[in-house]
Design a protein around this motif. Structure first.
Motif, PDB file in Angstrom:
ATOM      1  N   ARG A 204      63.354  29.309  39.093  1.00 34.16           N
ATOM      2  CA  ARG A 204      64.132  30.391  38.468  1.00 34.16           C
ATOM      3  C   ARG A 204      64.770  31.294  39.524  1.00 34.16           C
ATOM      4  NH1 ARG A 204      60.101  32.131  33.429  1.00 34.16           N
ATOM      5  NH2 ARG A 204      59.986  30.039  32.491  1.00 34.16           N
ATOM      6  N   ILE A 205      65.425  30.673  40.474  1.00 31.99           N
ATOM      7  CA  ILE A 205      66.113  31.408  41.529  1.00 31.99           C
ATOM      8  C   ILE A 205      67.565  31.591  41.110  1.00 31.99           C
ATOM      9  CG2 ILE A 205      66.826  31.388  43.946  1.00 31.99           C
ATOM     10  CD1 ILE A 205      64.390  29.637  44.552  1.00 31.99           C
ATOM     11  N   PRO A 206      68.028  32.831  40.954  1.00 41.59           N
ATOM     12  CA  PRO A 206      69.407  33.066  40.511  1.00 41.59           C
ATOM     13  C   PRO A 206      70.430  32.490  41.500  1.00 41.59           C
ATOM     14  CG  PRO A 206      68.096  35.074  40.362  1.00 41.59           C
ATOM     15  CD  PRO A 206      67.278  34.085  41.127  1.00 41.59           C
ATOM     16  N   GLU A 207      71.611  32.191  41.008  1.00 41.41           N
ATOM     17  CA  GLU A 207      72.642  31.556  41.820  1.00 41.41           C
ATOM     18  C   GLU A 207      73.051  32.410  43.006  1.00 41.41           C
ATOM     19  OE1 GLU A 207      77.141  29.638  41.311  1.00 41.41           O
ATOM     20  OE2 GLU A 207      75.977  30.219  39.545  1.00 41.41           O
ATOM     21  N   ARG A 208      73.099  33.739  42.827  1.00 43.80           N
ATOM     22  CA  ARG A 208      73.560  34.628  43.903  1.00 43.80           C
ATOM     23  C   ARG A 208      72.404  35.246  44.699  1.00 43.80           C
ATOM     24  NH1 ARG A 208      78.901  35.455  43.637  1.00 43.80           N
ATOM     25  NH2 ARG A 208      79.980  34.968  41.686  1.00 43.80           N
ATOM     26  N   ALA A 209      71.220  34.689  44.562  1.00 43.19           N
ATOM     27  CA  ALA A 209      70.071  35.207  45.315  1.00 43.19           C
ATOM     28  C   ALA A 209      70.226  34.922  46.804  1.00 43.19           C
ATOM     29  CB  ALA A 209      68.789  34.581  44.794  1.00 43.19           C
ATOM     30  N   MET A 210      69.608  35.776  47.609  1.00 39.53           N
ATOM     31  CA  MET A 210      69.513  35.543  49.053  1.00 39.53           C
ATOM     32  C   MET A 210      68.212  34.787  49.296  1.00 39.53           C
ATOM     33  SD  MET A 210      71.018  36.036  51.948  1.00 39.53           S
ATOM     34  CE  MET A 210      70.742  36.137  53.708  1.00 39.53           C
ATOM     35  N   VAL A 211      68.310  33.527  49.708  1.00 37.31           N
ATOM     36  CA  VAL A 211      67.129  32.674  49.805  1.00 37.31           C
ATOM     37  C   VAL A 211      66.766  32.445  51.275  1.00 37.31           C
ATOM     38  CG1 VAL A 211      66.086  30.456  49.199  1.00 37.31           C
ATOM     39  CG2 VAL A 211      67.733  31.535  47.638  1.00 37.31           C
ATOM     40  N   PHE A 212      65.567  32.909  51.636  1.00 34.76           N
ATOM     41  CA  PHE A 212      65.004  32.619  52.948  1.00 34.76           C
ATOM     42  C   PHE A 212      64.072  31.420  52.793  1.00 34.76           C
ATOM     43  CE2 PHE A 212      66.059  37.110  53.090  1.00 34.76           C
ATOM     44  CZ  PHE A 212      66.643  37.255  54.340  1.00 34.76           C
ATOM     45  N   CYS A 213      64.042  30.559  53.789  1.00 29.75           N
ATOM     46  CA  CYS A 213      63.195  29.363  53.726  1.00 29.75           C
ATOM     47  C   CYS A 213      62.317  29.285  54.964  1.00 29.75           C
ATOM     48  CB  CYS A 213      64.054  28.105  53.600  1.00 29.75           C
ATOM     49  SG  CYS A 213      63.112  26.554  53.577  1.00 29.75           S
ATOM     50  N   PHE A 214      61.021  29.105  54.745  1.00 30.15           N
ATOM     51  CA  PHE A 214      60.081  28.766  55.815  1.00 30.15           C
ATOM     52  C   PHE A 214      59.663  27.324  55.596  1.00 30.15           C
ATOM     53  CE2 PHE A 214      55.729  27.789  56.932  1.00 30.15           C
ATOM     54  CZ  PHE A 214      55.681  28.118  58.277  1.00 30.15           C
ATOM     55  N   ALA A 215      59.621  26.523  56.654  1.00 31.94           N
ATOM     56  CA  ALA A 215      59.184  25.133  56.541  1.00 31.94           C
ATOM     57  C   ALA A 215      58.225  24.814  57.674  1.00 31.94           C
ATOM     58  CB  ALA A 215      60.376  24.183  56.570  1.00 31.94           C
ATOM     59  N   GLY A 216      57.052  24.359  57.316  1.00 32.53           N
ATOM     60  CA  GLY A 216      56.043  24.015  58.316  1.00 32.53           C
ATOM     61  C   GLY A 216      54.666  24.048  57.686  1.00 32.53           C
ATOM     62  N   ARG A 217      53.673  23.621  58.445  1.00 34.48           N
ATOM     63  CA  ARG A 217      52.301  23.682  57.964  1.00 34.48           C
ATOM     64  C   ARG A 217      51.884  25.142  57.791  1.00 34.48           C
ATOM     65  NH1 ARG A 217      49.277  22.408  61.949  1.00 34.48           N
ATOM     66  NH2 ARG A 217      50.919  22.130  63.496  1.00 34.48           N
ATOM     67  N   LEU A 218      51.105  25.415  56.762  1.00 37.81           N
ATOM     68  CA  LEU A 218      50.638  26.785  56.522  1.00 37.81           C
ATOM     69  C   LEU A 218      49.451  27.047  57.444  1.00 37.81           C
ATOM     70  CD1 LEU A 218      50.997  27.103  52.642  1.00 37.81           C
ATOM     71  CD2 LEU A 218      52.701  27.274  54.463  1.00 37.81           C
ATOM     72  N   ASN A 219      49.806  27.357  58.671  1.00 35.53           N
ATOM     73  CA  ASN A 219      48.864  27.535  59.762  1.00 35.53           C
ATOM     74  C   ASN A 219      48.918  28.994  60.210  1.00 35.53           C
ATOM     75  OD1 ASN A 219      48.419  27.756  62.824  1.00 35.53           O
ATOM     76  ND2 ASN A 219      47.680  25.680  62.478  1.00 35.53           N
ATOM     77  N   ARG A 220      47.791  29.534  60.625  1.00 39.00           N
ATOM     78  CA  ARG A 220      47.736  30.960  60.979  1.00 39.00           C
ATOM     79  C   ARG A 220      48.630  31.318  62.162  1.00 39.00           C
ATOM     80  NH1 ARG A 220      42.164  29.557  63.221  1.00 39.00           N
ATOM     81  NH2 ARG A 220      41.433  29.833  61.093  1.00 39.00           N
ATOM     82  N   ASP A 221      48.984  30.321  62.998  1.00 40.85           N
ATOM     83  CA  ASP A 221      49.844  30.603  64.146  1.00 40.85           C
ATOM     84  C   ASP A 221      51.334  30.518  63.812  1.00 40.85           C
ATOM     85  OD1 ASP A 221      47.665  31.051  65.717  1.00 40.85           O
ATOM     86  OD2 ASP A 221      47.797  29.191  66.858  1.00 40.85           O
ATOM     87  N   LYS A 222      51.673  30.276  62.567  1.00 40.02           N
ATOM     88  CA  LYS A 222      53.080  30.164  62.175  1.00 40.02           C
ATOM     89  C   LYS A 222      53.693  31.516  61.800  1.00 40.02           C
ATOM     90  CE  LYS A 222      53.885  25.683  62.469  1.00 40.02           C
ATOM     91  NZ  LYS A 222      54.959  25.104  63.299  1.00 40.02           N
ATOM     92  N   GLY A 223      52.902  32.588  61.874  1.00 44.88           N
ATOM     93  CA  GLY A 223      53.440  33.911  61.581  1.00 44.88           C
ATOM     94  C   GLY A 223      53.679  34.163  60.109  1.00 44.88           C
ATOM     95  N   ILE A 224      52.960  33.458  59.244  1.00 45.85           N
ATOM     96  CA  ILE A 224      53.187  33.593  57.807  1.00 45.85           C
ATOM     97  C   ILE A 224      52.733  34.955  57.303  1.00 45.85           C
ATOM     98  CG2 ILE A 224      52.558  32.640  55.537  1.00 45.85           C
ATOM     99  CD1 ILE A 224      52.437  29.885  56.927  1.00 45.85           C
ATOM    100  N   GLY A 225      51.686  35.515  57.902  1.00 42.65           N
ATOM    101  CA  GLY A 225      51.249  36.853  57.501  1.00 42.65           C
ATOM    102  C   GLY A 225      52.341  37.882  57.703  1.00 42.65           C
ATOM    103  N   GLU A 226      52.964  37.868  58.875  1.00 42.81           N
ATOM    104  CA  GLU A 226      54.068  38.786  59.151  1.00 42.81           C
ATOM    105  C   GLU A 226      55.258  38.510  58.228  1.00 42.81           C
ATOM    106  OE1 GLU A 226      51.637  38.487  62.906  1.00 42.81           O
ATOM    107  OE2 GLU A 226      52.358  37.103  61.391  1.00 42.81           O
ATOM    108  N   LEU A 227      55.507  37.224  57.956  1.00 41.57           N
ATOM    109  CA  LEU A 227      56.623  36.865  57.080  1.00 41.57           C
ATOM    110  C   LEU A 227      56.421  37.427  55.679  1.00 41.57           C
ATOM    111  CD1 LEU A 227      59.188  35.317  56.356  1.00 41.57           C
ATOM    112  CD2 LEU A 227      57.784  33.258  56.067  1.00 41.57           C
TER     113      LEU A 227
END
Length: 418
Positions: A204-227
């Motif tokens: 349910r992502i609107p057509e004019r939404a601003m979409v950020f994408c993260f791709a990678g393993r959900l690992n603690r060193d990937k900076g996902i907490g900050e993201l």
């Protein structure tokens, strides 16, 4: 004379099913007159896919990610048995654990050419005893190898700065271990566009939404907490697409997993075999990692004409140039990441399109997959031991000479030097 064997080794099949997919098959065809290519990796999920995709002999050798010394000894013994049976002229390992298992076993078996590619270093982002152990392991890998390939210039600098080895270091081509097929990774393909629309409908992502994408393993060193923290205070028209499975060896914490599951504008796809629909749907790729080798995802995003927000670390800063094709932020900086994401939100669409176009040109000129594969072909011709040397075919620019260290066997009574 029996054709010499090149054995390519990875810790798990996933590396061969994603980043290195079809590279061994190409090399087997390109080197058909000089080398027989074989593969070794852990049995388990994806193992048969490697066999099907590459059409080459694939040998199972169990290797455990993370610190597992007793299992590693068993893996080394299993690798020794395989090497004694195949008697390869060249072994080439990728990823840390495969490097440890393969290089130690190959040194003990006196394989003439022992190559390890460092796809990233863990110790720079570690501390204490763990850091010392990781550095010792990397030194052991380098000591047992006859040729060390840093995936990028940043990895090379870290290996030298921390005195991991004094041996010759040079990336292959412009760096990276695979390159990108820019014909496959091109924006606007009909089937990919349709799959992207399916993702938008599903989440349910609107057509004019601003979409950020993260791709990678959900690992603690990937900076996902900050993201996640940076994303939560972005405008309401922003959505975050998270592509990748949970890394069981160093997973993100429970609170972060819970936020991903519950936030109405954060959408987790899990692992995707084909990441192109997610990149097609996105406006910006975000990679706030603490460490990388030379991340393939930023090349794939660039080929799909996406600007990138990435940490100013090895690999990322070798491709991303601020203001040209993206933004660089300090690792572990939530405020810096938020500022870059907010700046991207306020960028006019035409500016983002220009950045994306420049990103694609950089990938096409430096990291095209066919170019990298030809570089690999030349690399192996140059690495062949002297008794197997042949004239490289026209069009393949091999190195002028093979260093003596590639063909000289260390004395059995002395440990190799780093």
């Amino acid at each position: 004379m029996t054709q010499p064997v090149l054995l390519v080794v990875t810790t798990v099949p996933e590396t061969l099913n994603t980043i290195l997919r079809y590279q061994p098959r190409f090399l087997a065809q390109a080197l058909t007159d000089s080398l027989e290519v074989r593969i070794a990796t852990s049995p388990g999920p994806g193992f048969r896919d490697v066999q099907d995709d590459e059409g080459l002999p694939v040998h199972p050798v169990a290797m455990a990610r993370g610190m597992a010394p007793f299992r590693d000894i068993l893996s080394i013994l299993a690798m020794i048995r395989l090497l004694l049976r195949l008697r390869p002229a060249i072994v080439h390992s990728y990823t840390a654990k495969a490097g440890l298992i393969c290089m130690v076993a190959a040194w003990l078996c006196r394989v003439p050419v022992r190559i390890h590619t460092f796809t990233g270093l863990v110790f720079p982002s570690s501390a204490g005893l763990r850091r010392r152990i990781l550095m010792a392991v990397d030194r052991l890998i380098c000591a047992c190898a006859t040729r060390i390939v840093p995936e990028g210039l940043g990895v090379k600098t870290d290996l030298q700065r921390h005195a991991i080895t004094r041996k010759y270091l040079a990336p292959i081509g412009h760096g990276n271990i695979a390159g990108v097929d820019t014909h496959q990774f091109a924006r606007g393909q009909a089937s990919v566009t349709a799959a992207a629309r399916g993702l938008a409908t599903r989440f349910r992502i609107p057509e004019r939404a601003m979409v950020f994408c993260f791709a990678g393993r959900l690992n603690r060193d990937k900076g996902i907490g900050e993201l996640l923290q940076a994303f939560e205070v972005l405008p309401e028209n922003c959505h975050l697409l998270i592509v990748g499975g949970l890394d069981t060896t160093a997973p993100i914490n429970h609170d972060e997993q819970s936020l991903i599951a519950k936030h109405p504008r954060i959408h987790a796809t899990g692992f995707m075999q084909d990441i192109r629909p997610a990149l097609q749907l996105a406006n910006i790729l975000v990679l706030p990692s603490y460490r990388e080798g030379f991340p393939n995802i930023i090349l794939q995003a660039g080929a799909m004409s996406l600007p990138v927000i990435a940490s100013d670390i090895s690999g990322c800063n070798e491709v991303i140039k601020p203001g040209l094709n993206g933004w660089l932020i300090q690792p572990r900086s939530t405020s810096g990441l938020h500022a870059a994401m907010l700046a991207a939100c306020h960028c006019p669409p035409a500016t983002l399109a220009e950045m994306g176009a420049r990103a694609r040109l950089i990938v096409q000129s430096h990291f095209e997959r066919s170019m990298h594969w030809r570089n690999m072909q030349a690399f192996y011709y140059a690495a062949l031991p002297s008794q197997h040397l042949i004239e490289a075919p026209i069009g393949v620019s091999a190195e002028a000479a093979v260093p003596a260290s590639l063909t000289r066997r260390p004395p059995a009574s002395r440990l190799p030097s780093a």
